[in-house]
Scaffold this motif. Structure first.
Motif, PDB file in Angstrom:
ATOM      1  N   TYR A  42      33.176  34.963  30.156  1.00 55.33           N
ATOM      2  CA  TYR A  42      34.548  35.350  29.807  1.00 55.33           C
ATOM      3  C   TYR A  42      35.415  35.543  31.044  1.00 55.33           C
ATOM      4  N   ALA A  43      34.864  36.179  32.050  1.00 55.54           N
ATOM      5  CA  ALA A  43      35.665  36.582  33.200  1.00 55.54           C
ATOM      6  C   ALA A  43      35.534  35.638  34.385  1.00 55.54           C
ATOM      7  N   ALA A  50      36.765  42.208  35.067  1.00 51.90           N
ATOM      8  CA  ALA A  50      36.574  42.251  33.613  1.00 51.90           C
ATOM      9  C   ALA A  50      36.322  43.673  33.139  1.00 51.90           C
ATOM     10  N   ASN A  53      39.725  45.795  33.556  1.00 47.39           N
ATOM     11  CA  ASN A  53      40.815  45.451  32.645  1.00 47.39           C
ATOM     12  C   ASN A  53      40.482  45.706  31.181  1.00 47.39           C
ATOM     13  N   SER A  54      39.261  46.065  30.871  1.00 49.05           N
ATOM     14  CA  SER A  54      38.882  46.266  29.474  1.00 49.05           C
ATOM     15  C   SER A  54      38.022  47.521  29.339  1.00 49.05           C
ATOM     16  N   VAL A  55      38.560  48.503  28.681  1.00 45.24           N
ATOM     17  CA  VAL A  55      37.820  49.743  28.450  1.00 45.24           C
ATOM     18  C   VAL A  55      36.631  49.473  27.532  1.00 45.24           C
ATOM     19  N   GLN A  56      36.778  48.558  26.612  1.00 47.18           N
ATOM     20  CA  GLN A  56      35.693  48.231  25.692  1.00 47.18           C
ATOM     21  C   GLN A  56      34.493  47.651  26.442  1.00 47.18           C
ATOM     22  N   ASN A  57      34.741  46.742  27.383  1.00 44.71           N
ATOM     23  CA  ASN A  57      33.634  46.176  28.165  1.00 44.71           C
ATOM     24  C   ASN A  57      32.950  47.247  28.999  1.00 44.71           C
TER      25      ASN A  57
END
Length: 76
Positions: A42-43, A50, A53-57
């Motif tokens: 993805y990144a 990655a 920029n993404s709290v979920q990851n």
């Protein structure tokens, strides 16, 4: 590497019984590797960007590493 450290000397890879500590280690390792590969795809191999920029990851990575740490600290 994690499986090798926590398998306590048993080299019977093909004989991991379901719901044992060896099975949990194998499942954690497979989830962690799958997540890291998906993140890399993805990144474009920029893991820190990655995660930044993404709290979920970041939350998923911390949950997987935390689960491995907790399972290892309680002795399986």
């Amino acid at each position: 590497m994690h499986w090798g450290l926590t398998n306590k000397g048993s080299k019977a890879v093909a004989l991991i019984e379901p719901f044992t500590s060896g099975w949990r280690v194998m499942m954690y390792d497979m989830m962690l590797v799958a997540f890291l590969v998906a993140l890399a795809q993805y990144a474009g191999m920029t893991f820190l960007d990655a995660l930044k920029n993404s709290v979920q990851n970041l939350a998923l990575l911390l949950a997987l590493v935390g689960g491995i740490g907790i399972d290892y600290s309680v002795g399986g």
